[in-house]
Every structure is written in structure tokens, then in C-alpha cells.
Scaffold this motif. Structure first.
Motif, PDB file in Angstrom:
ATOM      1  N   SER A  31      23.485  54.174  -2.144  1.00 47.20           N
ATOM      2  CA  SER A  31      23.947  53.472  -3.332  1.00 47.20           C
ATOM      3  C   SER A  31      25.409  53.114  -3.125  1.00 47.20           C
ATOM      4  N   ASN A  32      25.882  52.092  -3.815  1.00 47.96           N
ATOM      5  CA  ASN A  32      27.246  51.610  -3.649  1.00 47.96           C
ATOM      6  C   ASN A  32      28.197  52.385  -4.555  1.00 47.96           C
ATOM      7  N   VAL A  33      29.253  52.965  -3.965  1.00 44.76           N
ATOM      8  CA  VAL A  33      30.208  53.741  -4.754  1.00 44.76           C
ATOM      9  C   VAL A  33      31.627  53.246  -4.478  1.00 44.76           C
ATOM     10  N   TYR A  34      32.467  53.398  -5.490  1.00 43.91           N
ATOM     11  CA  TYR A  34      33.883  53.055  -5.374  1.00 43.91           C
ATOM     12  C   TYR A  34      34.689  54.296  -5.721  1.00 43.91           C
ATOM     13  N   VAL A  35      35.560  54.717  -4.824  1.00 45.54           N
ATOM     14  CA  VAL A  35      36.374  55.911  -5.042  1.00 45.54           C
ATOM     15  C   VAL A  35      37.712  55.499  -5.657  1.00 45.54           C
TER      16      VAL A  35
END
Length: 337
Positions: A31-35
Motif C-alpha cells: 500500500s502507498n504510505v507517506y511518512v
């Protein structure tokens, strides 16, 4: 019937190509995650909050569960850099930022915070995953950090690796249990079938010479052993790689050692030799000369019992290895991260 107990072993070397502690085998899909930049209320440790953000992101990429959107490569970061330290929840994000994150196909935003626990003389890093669409928080964990180690690059990375392990403990535990179940069934079945071969040649060989039913039983036992051996021989490398990807290289080496002893000691050194006994049984059954049949019979019984002694020892040794291996795995499963 000539193939019974006479299967050529396709020797292969197990290459431990997994260098991280987890792999894609552990998870169903990415899944696409942004930190988001980790925040802190203490100016003196702000630089460490930034370092922990980078270390966390690096270890998250190694996890190979997510597609980690690179913060430094997007205009989103440049446009909102000044406010990142104040943002700690998707509900605080400006609409423009949410839209940009969605344009990047981000599904989850990860927030972190570095806290100075003055009374406890430690730092704490807390992290939670938040769904960009509905604000739900599926994962939240924290880790305590010794203040004397915060300047150490390797220590910070180790802490972030441990934090990610805590965040995914449920998935890791499920994957370990699944692999333990798969590999234990395969190992236990092999040992049972190898024991059946040993008992058959030790106890019923003299009866099989006289009775067709017993000879057919012997062939059935051999067939059952061949089936599990073929399974290990054809699929063993995949079993080993899948197991190591979840359980680590140390456990993988132990399983490799067990596998090697199964193939090289039990099978090659002992069971394959029993094929000569089986061939003599065929000769005995086809021979009509009474004196020659009696000689073959004595030869068969002696060779069978003699060979079965070494086989029994080999099986016992491997079974002991397996039980020690199981004990370690069970102890590991009982250990919380």
C-alpha cells in the motif's frame, strides 16, 4: 517398480538471498504510505526527530510491505515544510495537502513524535499509521530510547527497526505460525515415512518373502516414503527460502542443516542402500531353485536387518535435531517484541 527407493537426488545449495529480517512473503500486497516529518516540542532535539524520520523511512522501505512515497522528491514537502512540525494528524492537514497526497496515490500517512522524558532520563519515539480517507488508525506503537545512544547512527536505525517490528508484530506472528505449521508438517511426515521404511525392512521382511500380501504392504510403504521424499526434493528450496524470509537467516541455517542430514544421511547413505535388498527380494521371488532361494532369503534377512540399524540411528539423530529446532521456534513465538 524399479523407481522405488532409487530416486536420484537433485542436489542444490540453499542460497540465503534474503538479507532483511522480513520479506514480501509476509504480506499480501503493498500500500502507498507517506511518512510525515516526526515532530518534537523540544528545539534541542529537533535534529534527532529529523534523523529518526529518515531512519524510520529507510527501515520501512526494507520491510517491503509498502510503497513509500519519497518525501524529499515531491513539491508537497517544499510547499508545506514549515508546517510539518505542527501537523500530527490527517485531520489537521489543509485540504490542498490532502488533495496533493491523494494525487500521489497515498493511502496512509505515518506520523511520529520524539518526546523527551526528563523524569525517566530517556527519549520516546511514538508512531501511528492513519488512513488518509477516513482517519482510522490501524497501527500505533512506541519505543523507549536510551539517551546515551541517540547520537549513534547504528543505534537509531536499530531502534527504528525494532519499532517497525512492534508495529507489525501481529502480521509477523501470523506469518511465523503459518511457516512453522507448514514446515513442521513436512518434517514430521518425512520422519514418519522414513520410520515406516525402517520398521518394514527390520520386522516384516522375512514374512514378505513368503506372503504376497506382506510384499505388497512393503511396496506401499516404499511408495509413501517416495512421495514425501519427492516433495522435499522438488520443493525443498522453496520451503527453505519461504521459511527463512519470515524466521531469519539463523533459523534458516538450522533448517538447512536438518534438510541436508535428511537427504545425505537418511536417504543417500541408508535408504538408497535398501534398494539392493529390494532387488534381491525380486530375484528371490523369481528364482525357482530351492537352494538358491534359501541362500537369497538368508542374505536378504541379514542385509535388511543390518542396514536398518544404521537407518534407525540416522533417523534418531535427525529427529533429535528437529525437536531441538521446534523448541527454539516455540520459545521465539512466546517472546514479545
Amino acid at each position: 517398480m524399479a523407481q522405488y527407493l532409487n530416486i536420484l537426488v537433485k542436489t542444490f545449495g540453499f542460497i540465503a538471498c534474503i538479507t532483511v529480517y522480513l520479506s514480501t512473503n509476509l504480506f499480501a500486497q503493498n500500500s502507498n504510505v507517506y511518512v510525515w516529518d516526526f515532530k518534537t516540542s523540544e528545539p534541542a532535539i529537533k535534529k534527532f526527530a529529523s534523523k529518526f524520520t529518515d531512519d524510520f523511512e529507510t527501515e520501512l522501505i526494507k520491510l517491503d510491505k509498502y510503497t513509500v512515497l519519497q518525501r524529499r522528491n515531491h513539491n508537497l514537502v517544499l510547499a508545506h515544510r514549515d508546517m510539518e512540525n505542527q501537523i500530527s494528524n490527517v485531520k489537521n492537514l489543509p485540504t490542498e495537502t490532502v488533495d496533493q497526497l491523494k494525487n500521489l496515490r497515498a493511502e496512509t500517512v505515518i506520523f511520529g513524535q520524539l518526546i523527551d522524558d526528563v523524569d525517566g532520563h530517556v527519549y520516546e519515539v511514538s508512531v501511528f499509521f492513519q488512513n488518509l480517507e477516513n482517519g482510522e488508525i490501524p497501527k500505533k506503537e512506541s519505543i523507549i530510547i536510551d539517551k546515551t545512544t541517540i547520537n549513534s547512527n547504528s543505534a537509531r536505525k536499530r531502534y527504528m527497526k525494532d519499532l517497525i517490528t512492534k508495529l507489525h508484530f501481529k502480521e509477523i506472528l501470523e506469518a511465523k505460525n503459518e511457516q512453522f505449521s507448514i514446515i513442521s508438517k513436512k518434517l514430521d511426515t518425512y520422519i514418519v515415512k522414513a520410520k515406516d521404511v525402517h520398521i518394514a525392512f527390520r520386522d516384516i521382511i522375512d514374512i514378505a518373502l513368503k506372503n504376497e500380501a506382506y510384499f505388497e504392504e512393503l511396496e506401499t510403504i516404499i511408495n509413501a516414503y517416495n512421495n514425501i521424499f519427492i516433495d522435499w526434493n522438488d520443493n525443498g528450496e522453496n520451503y527453505l527460502l519461504s521459511f527463512e524470509s519470515v524466521w531469519s537467516s539463523n533459523y534458516g541455517r538450522e533448517l538447512q542443516s536438518i534438510y541436508d542430514d535428511m537427504i545425505n544421511d537418511i536417504h543417500k547413505k541408508h535408504i538408497l542402500k535398501l534398494n539392493n535388498v529390494r532387488k534381491k527380494i525380486l530375484d528371490y521371488r523369481a528364482n525357482q531353485n530351492k537352494r538358491e532361494r534359501e541362500r537369497l532369503k538368508e542374505d536378504i534377512i541379514w542385509n535388511s536387518k543390518n542396514s536398518s540399524i544404521g537407518l534407525n540411528t540416522a533417523i534418531d539423530n535427525v529427529e533429535d535435531q528437529i525437536q531441538r529446532f521446534y523448541f527454539k521456534l516455540k520459545e521465539d513465538l512466546r517472546t514479545e517484541p
